[in-house]
Design a protein around this motif. Structure first.
Motif, PDB file in Angstrom:
ATOM      1  N   THR A 146       0.813  -1.215  -0.018  1.00  0.00           N
ATOM      2  CA  THR A 146      -0.033  -0.034   0.064  1.00  0.00           C
ATOM      3  C   THR A 146       0.887   1.250   0.078  1.00  0.00           C
ATOM      4  O   THR A 146       0.745   2.065  -0.908  1.00  0.00           O
ATOM      5  N   ARG A 147       1.756   1.292   0.930  1.00  0.00           N
ATOM      6  CA  ARG A 147       2.778   2.460   1.119  1.00  0.00           C
ATOM      7  C   ARG A 147       3.885   2.496   0.093  1.00  0.00           C
ATOM      8  O   ARG A 147       4.533   3.348  -0.079  1.00  0.00           O
ATOM      9  N   GLU A 148       4.189   1.232  -0.344  1.00  0.00           N
ATOM     10  CA  GLU A 148       5.164   0.823  -1.188  1.00  0.00           C
ATOM     11  C   GLU A 148       6.764   1.442  -0.608  1.00  0.00           C
ATOM     12  O   GLU A 148       7.620   2.147  -1.126  1.00  0.00           O
ATOM     13  N   LYS A 149       6.856   0.738   0.540  1.00  0.00           N
ATOM     14  CA  LYS A 149       8.161   0.949   1.203  1.00  0.00           C
ATOM     15  C   LYS A 149       8.554  -0.301   2.160  1.00  0.00           C
ATOM     16  O   LYS A 149       7.368  -1.185   2.421  1.00  0.00           O
TER      17      LYS A 149
ATOM     18  N   ARG B 114      -2.541   8.293  -2.093  1.00  0.00           N
ATOM     19  CA  ARG B 114      -2.646   7.348  -3.375  1.00  0.00           C
ATOM     20  C   ARG B 114      -1.098   7.289  -3.430  1.00  0.00           C
ATOM     21  O   ARG B 114      -0.377   7.891  -3.477  1.00  0.00           O
ATOM     22  N   ASN B 115      -1.007   5.701  -3.858  1.00  0.00           N
ATOM     23  CA  ASN B 115       0.351   5.406  -4.095  1.00  0.00           C
ATOM     24  C   ASN B 115       0.534   5.448  -5.876  1.00  0.00           C
ATOM     25  O   ASN B 115      -0.262   5.762  -6.341  1.00  0.00           O
ATOM     26  N   SER B 116       1.804   4.920  -6.184  1.00  0.00           N
ATOM     27  CA  SER B 116       2.084   5.384  -7.549  1.00  0.00           C
ATOM     28  C   SER B 116       1.278   4.360  -8.645  1.00  0.00           C
ATOM     29  O   SER B 116       1.268   4.556  -9.725  1.00  0.00           O
ATOM     30  N   LYS B 117       0.610   3.374  -7.974  1.00  0.00           N
ATOM     31  CA  LYS B 117      -0.228   2.478  -8.715  1.00  0.00           C
ATOM     32  C   LYS B 117      -1.623   2.890  -8.705  1.00  0.00           C
ATOM     33  O   LYS B 117      -2.566   2.182  -9.061  1.00  0.00           O
ATOM     34  N   ASP B 118      -1.733   4.035  -8.433  1.00  0.00           N
ATOM     35  CA  ASP B 118      -3.089   4.758  -8.323  1.00  0.00           C
ATOM     36  C   ASP B 118      -3.910   4.196  -7.404  1.00  0.00           C
ATOM     37  O   ASP B 118      -5.409   4.267  -7.600  1.00  0.00           O
ATOM     38  N   VAL B 119      -3.561   3.485  -6.405  1.00  0.00           N
ATOM     39  CA  VAL B 119      -4.316   2.681  -5.318  1.00  0.00           C
ATOM     40  C   VAL B 119      -4.594   3.824  -4.362  1.00  0.00           C
ATOM     41  O   VAL B 119      -3.775   4.438  -3.552  1.00  0.00           O
ATOM     42  N   GLU B 120      -5.736   4.089  -3.861  1.00  0.00           N
ATOM     43  CA  GLU B 120      -6.131   5.259  -3.063  1.00  0.00           C
ATOM     44  C   GLU B 120      -6.387   4.231  -1.642  1.00  0.00           C
ATOM     45  O   GLU B 120      -6.726   3.367  -1.611  1.00  0.00           O
ATOM     46  N   TYR B 121      -5.797   5.000  -0.474  1.00  0.00           N
ATOM     47  CA  TYR B 121      -5.816   4.442   0.846  1.00  0.00           C
ATOM     48  C   TYR B 121      -6.195   5.405   1.672  1.00  0.00           C
ATOM     49  O   TYR B 121      -6.112   6.840   1.537  1.00  0.00           O
ATOM     50  N   GLU B 122      -6.756   4.999   2.711  1.00  0.00           N
ATOM     51  CA  GLU B 122      -7.028   5.975   3.984  1.00  0.00           C
ATOM     52  C   GLU B 122      -6.006   5.680   5.183  1.00  0.00           C
ATOM     53  O   GLU B 122      -5.716   4.581   5.496  1.00  0.00           O
ATOM     54  N   GLY B 123      -5.750   6.767   5.841  1.00  0.00           N
ATOM     55  CA  GLY B 123      -4.923   6.685   7.134  1.00  0.00           C
ATOM     56  C   GLY B 123      -5.765   7.174   8.383  1.00  0.00           C
ATOM     57  O   GLY B 123      -6.463   8.080   8.298  1.00  0.00           O
ATOM     58  N   LEU B 124      -5.395   6.558   9.382  1.00  0.00           N
ATOM     59  CA  LEU B 124      -6.410   7.032  10.846  1.00  0.00           C
ATOM     60  C   LEU B 124      -5.161   6.976  11.920  1.00  0.00           C
ATOM     61  O   LEU B 124      -4.503   6.014  12.222  1.00  0.00           O
ATOM     62  N   HIS B 125      -5.160   8.141  12.599  1.00  0.00           N
ATOM     63  CA  HIS B 125      -4.271   8.106  13.873  1.00  0.00           C
ATOM     64  C   HIS B 125      -5.645   7.886  14.950  1.00  0.00           C
ATOM     65  O   HIS B 125      -6.460   8.632  14.984  1.00  0.00           O
ATOM     66  N   PHE B 126      -5.188   6.654  15.852  1.00  0.00           N
ATOM     67  CA  PHE B 126      -5.980   6.617  16.967  1.00  0.00           C
ATOM     68  C   PHE B 126      -5.207   6.336  18.220  1.00  0.00           C
ATOM     69  O   PHE B 126      -3.981   5.974  18.284  1.00  0.00           O
ATOM     70  N   THR B 127      -5.762   6.388  19.400  1.00  0.00           N
ATOM     71  CA  THR B 127      -5.158   6.105  20.653  1.00  0.00           C
ATOM     72  C   THR B 127      -5.987   4.987  21.503  1.00  0.00           C
ATOM     73  O   THR B 127      -7.090   5.039  21.749  1.00  0.00           O
ATOM     74  N   MET B 128      -5.203   4.026  21.877  1.00  0.00           N
ATOM     75  CA  MET B 128      -5.481   3.136  22.613  1.00  0.00           C
ATOM     76  C   MET B 128      -5.104   3.491  24.079  1.00  0.00           C
ATOM     77  O   MET B 128      -4.075   3.671  24.442  1.00  0.00           O
ATOM     78  N   GLU B 129      -6.141   3.461  25.051  1.00  0.00           N
ATOM     79  CA  GLU B 129      -5.909   3.852  26.491  1.00  0.00           C
ATOM     80  C   GLU B 129      -5.959   2.468  27.405  1.00  0.00           C
ATOM     81  O   GLU B 129      -6.717   1.832  27.358  1.00  0.00           O
ATOM     82  N   MET B 130      -5.008   2.315  28.220  1.00  0.00           N
ATOM     83  CA  MET B 130      -4.845   1.265  29.140  1.00  0.00           C
ATOM     84  C   MET B 130      -4.807   1.661  30.589  1.00  0.00           C
ATOM     85  O   MET B 130      -3.961   2.568  31.176  1.00  0.00           O
ATOM     86  N   THR B 131      -5.670   1.016  31.181  1.00  0.00           N
ATOM     87  CA  THR B 131      -5.470   1.323  32.827  1.00  0.00           C
ATOM     88  C   THR B 131      -5.371   0.036  33.383  1.00  0.00           C
ATOM     89  O   THR B 131      -5.769  -0.878  33.313  1.00  0.00           O
ATOM     90  N   VAL B 132      -4.249   0.264  34.578  1.00  0.00           N
ATOM     91  CA  VAL B 132      -3.662  -0.877  35.359  1.00  0.00           C
ATOM     92  C   VAL B 132      -4.352  -0.836  36.521  1.00  0.00           C
ATOM     93  O   VAL B 132      -4.225  -0.029  37.304  1.00  0.00           O
ATOM     94  N   LEU B 133      -5.302  -1.814  36.745  1.00  0.00           N
ATOM     95  CA  LEU B 133      -5.943  -2.006  38.179  1.00  0.00           C
ATOM     96  C   LEU B 133      -5.460  -2.946  39.057  1.00  0.00           C
ATOM     97  O   LEU B 133      -4.162  -3.399  38.658  1.00  0.00           O
TER      98      LEU B 133
END
Length: 587
Positions: free
Chosen positions: A460-463, A544-563
């Motif tokens: 996808t990212r061609e890397k 969009r990469n060099s093969k004209d494939v469109e992709y989406e990216g998302l930054h998200f956060t996972m939160e962990m609480t230690v009990l």
């Protein structure tokens, strides 16, 4: 039969219940469950009368016996499940099954895992099934006793919160397995079940009841809690933040091992086998062995002190013929004080080693240990108390603090009482992480940093990327609070046909310096499944990469609480919670 003080205490609770029902206030019952290796206990309290804790003392099959604990045994019979005191001598049953919940811990020599698993296979049960069935029996009996004390109408219309204890040395996976088994019973009917580590529960009860005068806030002193039970010995050190209301925090990372009092029984059996010889030992009737073990338990193990007032201990062996060379006379075997001490010492030395480790860890932080609080079934041993007192009084005592080792009167029920206290109030403010925690991730490949075996091509990212890398977010020994969560930031790319349900891997490591990529010291805690289907499209970036494939990216956060004995997870995007995170602790 209830004691006069118990009856008065119950009257106080019922009076509070009546007052609350008239005022319209909402309170709840808190039930502590100490699920032990050899014995289990249940206690309860009412938030409208938080100072009064009641320990269940009567059990099915116990006839007129009163006991604060019930054997952790279960049998599957044609007429149904038998458990605890319902299981008679010589009856085939499953015991010590709690230890099977954590396969990473090496079981003691006296526990035959193949035998337990063979019994499970015979009854077409898993370990989780057996734990659930046993906890269901505890739950059913608890409701029966609450109804008898408080009335059916009140019990049916009051929220009941269950606080379940587990060893601090267990892995997160094993703690979760315990929780899942409990959730399969009626315990989660009105409130979410909470877990608490056994030494923390013991500390809560001990501090609330004996209130050691030599412990105060705002100095460099700490106290070590040694919870010595039947199967495990757990230790945690605390320091006091404030006394009114009582608040404490963990000082150093807790430790523990499988070295409880059950090991003494097996060492006694080995001693008898050596004294009689293997042939005579295995020819001995099972009834004789059980009578001898009971005699050892009640008249030697529980009361033994290495004093000169008793040089020999007669132990019943009914039916054995007299044998002067082996010390058998009139159905009794004579065991010397030195021999009893030899049975005790290897187990005692293991406990001492653990206490030494906690004291050294506390001192390395520039603090000092003022007291050692000894609790649990094995913690009530006179000999263990004496050995710790003799070793640490000279090392830790001061003129204003001569009593270093403290042993509360109700040490056998300290854990289950402390579980009830945890349901009433929050005393422990912070805890020390027992592991490094992190997540597996990829990063851009650098031949100067990464191993060739981790290199792969991202279409996808061609890397070129490096997989199986670890980002550590929590260091071992980090101070954690239930009020604070640790954020794990992620970035993920999707093509249009990709699923929006992601699977990430939470890992842990106990080494002092954790590795940068996956190796044999890294263990998987759980698989985290994040459902991003409800995240708005506007939150995604597009590419969009060099093969004209469109992709989406998302930054998200996972939160962990230690009990105290569990982990909680949540997912957010730009500070807003979306979707759901589920933790799969399965192997």
């Amino acid at each position: 039969m209830q004691s006069p003080s118990s009856e008065a205490s119950l009257r106080n609770v019922t009076d509070k219940i009546r007052d609350v029902s008239l005022s319209g206030e909402t309170n709840r019952l808190v039930v502590g469950v100490d699920f032990g290796t050899t014995y289990s206990g249940v206690a309860w309290g009412y938030t409208g009368s938080p100072s009064e804790i009641h320990v269940i003392q009567s059990w099915p099959g116990g006839v007129n016996l009163t006991s604060p604990k019930v054997p952790s045994k279960i049998a599957y019979e044609k007429d149904g499940i038998k458990w605890g005191f319902q299981i008679k001598p010589f009856q085939n049953c499953i015991e010590c099954f709690k230890l099977c919940l954590d396969p990473n811990l090496r079981p003691p020599d006296f526990v035959s895992l193949p035998n337990i698993y063979a019994q499970l296979q015979q009854h077409e049960k898993t370990v989780q099934d057996v734990v659930r069935d046993y906890l269901q029996m505890l739950y059913d009996h608890t409701i029966t006793m609450l109804t008898r004390s408080l009335g059916q109408t009140f019990v049916e219309n009051t929220k009941i919160e269950f606080i379940l204890t587990c060893p601090a040395v267990w892995s997160d996976r094993s703690k979760n397995a315990t929780l899942q088994a409990a959730e399969g019973t009626g315990m989660a009917k009105s409130c979410k079940i909470r877990l608490i580590s056994e030494p923390e529960a013991a500390a809560l009860y001990t501090l609330k009841t004996i209130r050691p005068k030599n412990l105060s806030a705002n100095d460099d002193s700490c106290f070590v809690v040694c919870d010595a039970g039947g199967g495990t010995v757990d230790l945690i050190s605390y320091e006091i933040l404030q006394t009114e209301p009582l608040q404490v925090k963990e000082s150093v990372t807790g430790t523990g091992e499988l070295c409880g009092s059950a090991f003494l029984n097996r060492r006694f059996e080995s001693f008898v086998k050596e004294r009689l010889g293997s042939t005579a030992y295995f020819a001995m009737k099972e009834k004789t062995k059980i009578a001898a073990l009971k005699s050892w338990e009640e008249y030697v193990k529980r009361v033994f002190v290495d004093g000169e007032d008793q040089d020999v201990f007669p132990i019943q062996f009914p039916g054995l013929p007299d044998d002067e060379a082996r010390g058998i006379d009139c159905g009794f075997m004579t065991v010397t004080r030195e021999e009893v001490q030899g049975i005790f010492e290897p187990v005692i030395e293991e406990v001492v080693r653990l206490v030494d480790g906690q004291i050294t860890a506390v001192q390395s932080k520039g603090k000092r240990v003022k007291s050692i609080l000894l609790v649990g079934g094995f913690g009530s041993s006179e000999y263990l108390f004496m050995r710790l007192q003799n070793k640490y009084t000279d090392i830790l005592s001061t003129p204003d603090n001569p009593d270093v080792v403290l042993q509360p009167v109700d040490s056998w029920t300290a854990v289950v009482r402390g579980a009830v206290i945890r349901g009433m109030e929050t005393i422990v403010q912070t805890r020390k992480s027992r592991y490094h925690y992190g997540v597996k991730y990829w990063e851009y490949y650098d031949e100067n940093i990464h191993s060739e075996e981790h290199k792969y091509w991202d279409t996808t990212r061609e890397k070129w990327l490096a997989e199986n890398q670890i980002k550590w977010y929590i260091a071992k020994g980090t101070e954690m609070s239930e009020d604070e969560s640790i954020a794990f930031p992620f970035y993920i790319t999707f093509e249009d046909h990709h699923s929006r349900v992601l699977v990430d891997e939470l890992v842990c490591c106990q080494e002092t310096f954790p590795p940068k990529c996956i190796d044999s010291t890294v263990k998987t805690v759980c698989k985290l499944r994040s459902d991003l289907t409800n995240v708005p499209k506007s939150m995604y970036t597009k590419g969009r990469n060099s093969k004209d494939v469109e992709y989406e990216g998302l930054h998200f956060t996972m939160e962990m609480t230690v009990l105290s004995a569990s982990l909680l997870f949540e997912l957010s995007v730009d500070g807003v919670r979306y979707g759901e995170v589920t933790a799969d602790f399965a192997t």
